[in-house]
Design a protein around this motif. Structure first.
Motif, PDB file in Angstrom:
ATOM      1  N   ALA A  13     -15.146  26.711  -8.886  1.00  0.00           N
ATOM      2  CA  ALA A  13     -15.097  25.269  -9.134  1.00  0.00           C
ATOM      3  C   ALA A  13     -16.081  24.885 -10.236  1.00  0.00           C
ATOM      4  O   ALA A  13     -15.773  24.086 -11.125  1.00  0.00           O
ATOM      5  CB  ALA A  13     -15.408  24.511  -7.846  1.00  0.00           C
ATOM      6  N   LYS A  14     -17.279  25.505 -10.175  1.00  0.00           N
ATOM      7  CA  LYS A  14     -18.313  25.227 -11.172  1.00  0.00           C
ATOM      8  C   LYS A  14     -17.830  25.643 -12.577  1.00  0.00           C
ATOM      9  O   LYS A  14     -17.969  24.891 -13.543  1.00  0.00           O
ATOM     10  CB  LYS A  14     -19.583  26.019 -10.798  1.00  0.00           C
ATOM     11  N   ARG A  54     -14.729  26.061 -13.575  1.00  0.00           N
ATOM     12  CA  ARG A  54     -13.597  25.248 -14.029  1.00  0.00           C
ATOM     13  C   ARG A  54     -14.077  23.915 -14.596  1.00  0.00           C
ATOM     14  O   ARG A  54     -13.598  23.459 -15.635  1.00  0.00           O
ATOM     15  CB  ARG A  54     -12.620  25.000 -12.871  1.00  0.00           C
ATOM     16  N   SER A  55     -15.068  23.328 -13.891  1.00  0.00           N
ATOM     17  CA  SER A  55     -15.567  22.035 -14.368  1.00  0.00           C
ATOM     18  C   SER A  55     -16.306  22.207 -15.704  1.00  0.00           C
ATOM     19  O   SER A  55     -16.185  21.381 -16.611  1.00  0.00           O
ATOM     20  CB  SER A  55     -16.436  21.418 -13.276  1.00  0.00           C
ATOM     21  N   LYS A  56     -17.039  23.326 -15.820  1.00  0.00           N
ATOM     22  CA  LYS A  56     -17.748  23.606 -17.075  1.00  0.00           C
ATOM     23  C   LYS A  56     -16.744  23.816 -18.212  1.00  0.00           C
ATOM     24  O   LYS A  56     -16.944  23.331 -19.329  1.00  0.00           O
ATOM     25  CB  LYS A  56     -18.614  24.856 -16.889  1.00  0.00           C
ATOM     26  N   THR A  98     -13.775  22.558 -18.423  1.00  0.00           N
ATOM     27  CA  THR A  98     -13.195  21.257 -18.782  1.00  0.00           C
ATOM     28  C   THR A  98     -14.120  20.530 -19.760  1.00  0.00           C
ATOM     29  O   THR A  98     -13.673  20.003 -20.790  1.00  0.00           O
ATOM     30  CB  THR A  98     -12.997  20.389 -17.516  1.00  0.00           C
ATOM     31  N   ASP A  99     -15.429  20.545 -19.449  1.00  0.00           N
ATOM     32  CA  ASP A  99     -16.414  19.906 -20.339  1.00  0.00           C
ATOM     33  C   ASP A  99     -16.402  20.554 -21.717  1.00  0.00           C
ATOM     34  O   ASP A  99     -16.401  19.873 -22.739  1.00  0.00           O
ATOM     35  CB  ASP A  99     -17.829  20.051 -19.751  1.00  0.00           C
ATOM     36  N   GLN A 111     -13.410  19.635 -23.753  1.00  0.00           N
ATOM     37  CA  GLN A 111     -13.538  18.278 -24.298  1.00  0.00           C
ATOM     38  C   GLN A 111     -14.477  18.270 -25.508  1.00  0.00           C
ATOM     39  O   GLN A 111     -14.183  17.666 -26.531  1.00  0.00           O
ATOM     40  CB  GLN A 111     -14.064  17.326 -23.227  1.00  0.00           C
TER      41      GLN A 111
END
Ligand SMILES: [Zn+2]
Length: 231
Positions: A151-152, A154-156, A158-159, A162
């Motif tokens: 999860a960590k 994946r969120s990283k 995504t950032d 962007q």
């Protein structure tokens, strides 16, 4: 910001995305991998089967002993009952009783040996069950940690994606195309210049190229073809 710096930052992001994607893939592979548990379950099942088999053998051997005891008791009853008087018949019965006794002794030894084996198999089964339980606990903990890690990442990612989008928005499409091509070919499209040397190929750069780099122009290393960036 000059174009070389922009591309260098883009590359930093791309390298991080690459390494995070690789890490995520590794985590995903480990998330679905329960081979250790399956193997331990297999050992438990085989220990259960072995014990069942031995218990069956024990019951058979005990039954055989019981049947023999009945025969022995009957023969002894006839031998000592006093109804048979014929010496020849009595001698034959005596012989039969002795044979039965010898066989019973062998059967008793056999039953004891099987009981030993049953005991060992019971310990083996208990050990296999404990081992499985321990592995399952550890595996569940690991899965929780891996899920959090995924999860960590994946969120990283995504950032980072962007960040990459906003950074590359300002890059000329032709230059972006060259950058992508170089990344594909060489892994790193942009090379730092340190003490007049291209860090991509470690060749000293001509002073004219260095001058161009200092002026913030887009310069390619004449040796390795990478985009030069002066930090
Ligand atoms: Zn170079």
């Amino acid at each position: 910001m000059d174009i070389a710096r922009q591309l260098y930052q883009l590359q930093e992001i791309d390298l991080e995305i690459e390494s995070d994607e690789k890490a995520l893939n590794g985590v995903v592979v480990r998330l679905s991998d329960n081979r250790v548990i399956l193997e331990a379950q297999g050992r438990l099942t085989s220990a259960e089967r072995q014990l069942d088999e031995l218990r069956k053998r024990q019951r058979t051997a005990e039954q055989e002993t019981e049947d023999l005891v009945v025969k022995l008791t009957t023969a002894e009853g006839q031998l000592y009952g006093g109804r048979i008087q014929n010496p020849k018949e009595l001698a034959s019965l005596q012989h039969e009783v002795e044979l039965f006794k010898a066989k019973r002794s062998r059967l008793d030894d056999g039953v004891l040996a099987i009981m030993d084996e049953v005991e060992r198999a019971e310990s083996g089964l208990a050990a296999a069950a404990t081992a499985l339980q321990k592995l399952e606990t550890a595996w569940n903990q690991e899965q929780q940690a891996l899920t959090a890690e995924a999860a960590k990442l994946r969120s990283k990612l995504t950032d980072l994606t962007q960040q990459r989008q906003s950074l590359s928005a300002g890059v000329d499409p032709t230059v972006a195309g060259v950058y992508d091509k170089l990344r594909k070919q060489k892994g790193q499209a942009v090379a730092r210049v340190e003490q007049g040397v291209c860090r991509g190929c470690r060749i000293s750069l001509p002073s004219s190229d260095l001058q161009q780099v200092r002026s913030g122009n887009l310069v390619y290393c004449s040796s390795c073809g990478r985009i030069l960036f002066l930090p």
